[in-house]
Design a protein around this motif. Sequence first.
Motif, PDB file in Angstrom:
ATOM      1  N   VAL A 299      -7.593  -6.342  -0.228  1.00 14.07           N
ATOM      2  CA  VAL A 299      -7.419  -6.021   1.204  1.00 14.07           C
ATOM      3  C   VAL A 299      -7.816  -4.564   1.466  1.00 14.07           C
ATOM      4  N   ASP A 300      -8.219  -4.296   2.702  1.00  9.88           N
ATOM      5  CA  ASP A 300      -8.715  -2.961   3.059  1.00  9.88           C
ATOM      6  C   ASP A 300      -7.658  -1.880   2.836  1.00  9.88           C
ATOM      7  N   ALA A 301      -6.382  -2.198   3.119  1.00  8.33           N
ATOM      8  CA  ALA A 301      -5.329  -1.180   3.006  1.00  8.33           C
ATOM      9  C   ALA A 301      -5.202  -0.665   1.578  1.00  8.33           C
ATOM     10  N   ILE A 302      -5.532  -1.500   0.601  1.00 10.26           N
ATOM     11  CA  ILE A 302      -5.498  -1.051  -0.803  1.00 10.26           C
ATOM     12  C   ILE A 302      -6.831  -0.405  -1.168  1.00 10.26           C
ATOM     13  N   GLN A 303      -7.928  -1.017  -0.713  1.00 12.05           N
ATOM     14  CA  GLN A 303      -9.248  -0.437  -1.020  1.00 12.05           C
ATOM     15  C   GLN A 303      -9.392   0.983  -0.492  1.00 12.05           C
ATOM     16  N   SER A 304      -8.693   1.283   0.604  1.00 10.92           N
ATOM     17  CA  SER A 304      -8.852   2.609   1.210  1.00 10.92           C
ATOM     18  C   SER A 304      -7.941   3.661   0.588  1.00 10.92           C
ATOM     19  N   LEU A 305      -7.091   3.269  -0.368  1.00  8.26           N
ATOM     20  CA  LEU A 305      -6.276   4.274  -1.054  1.00  8.26           C
ATOM     21  C   LEU A 305      -7.192   5.174  -1.891  1.00  8.26           C
TER      22      LEU A 305
ATOM     23  N   ALA B 118       0.838  -1.202   0.000  1.00  5.49           N
ATOM     24  CA  ALA B 118       0.000   0.000   0.000  1.00  5.49           C
ATOM     25  C   ALA B 118       0.873   1.252   0.000  1.00  5.49           C
ATOM     26  N   ARG B 119       1.973   1.191   0.763  1.00  6.19           N
ATOM     27  CA  ARG B 119       2.916   2.323   0.821  1.00  6.19           C
ATOM     28  C   ARG B 119       3.557   2.554  -0.546  1.00  6.19           C
TER      29      ARG B 119
END
Length: 236
Positions: free
Chosen positions: A114-120, A69-70
Amino acid sequence: MKTSHLIDDSREYLEFVQNWVEALPAARMQDAKIHPASSALISVDVIKGFCSIGPLASPRVNTIVEPIARLMRRLWDLGLRHILLSQDTHEPDAVEFGAFPPHCVRGTEEAETVDAIQSLPFFDQMLLLEKNSIQSGLNTGLEQWISQHPEVDTFIVVGDCTDLCTYQLAMHLRLSANASQLQRRVIVPADCVQTYDMGVAAAAALGGVPHPGELLHHVFLHHMHLNGIEVVGSLE
Ligand SMILES: [Zn+2]
């Protein structure tokens, strides 16, 4: 060959490959001459069914979610706009379930990014490619996308698993370019790639197949390097 011979014969290589992975250099985008306008990031199987829920979820694999995600955020900030998500989206009768327990069936939570990517904030500008095998190049639209974007000559590959879908995708990109005499870079940042672990005893208890995560992660990273894929420690 006796087991002791295999272990003894492999010791020198295993020590070498462990040191090689530990010493992989961090690469800065600018220094590595990666140009955002002609580059694409392909993230393979960074979905809940391999990270957090279901029979194939792995805590080892879950550790790459944040670095990926980073990296997506970093690349987006630098102007890279081609982010592709190649994700298992199986039907309930998938042939692949003959080799692996049923997983990531269409419409289930396991098949979700995953949520960390969906929330980008730019998630809705990523391109989702549904796949039904461990090879992202087969029946997914990837080849069509590549032919529609001839300016893209650099592919950054992240995701899981090191020795399965990630390896297959990186090798497909590398080998299809080799076969067609295309100048193409395929880059794999090791901190954004991982595989799962299943010991011999655990596999026997579950009726599964042993899968030594640490060994296969190292060997397959090195195998990609062997084939001309640029394996770096991280991409910054
Ligand atoms: Zn699958």
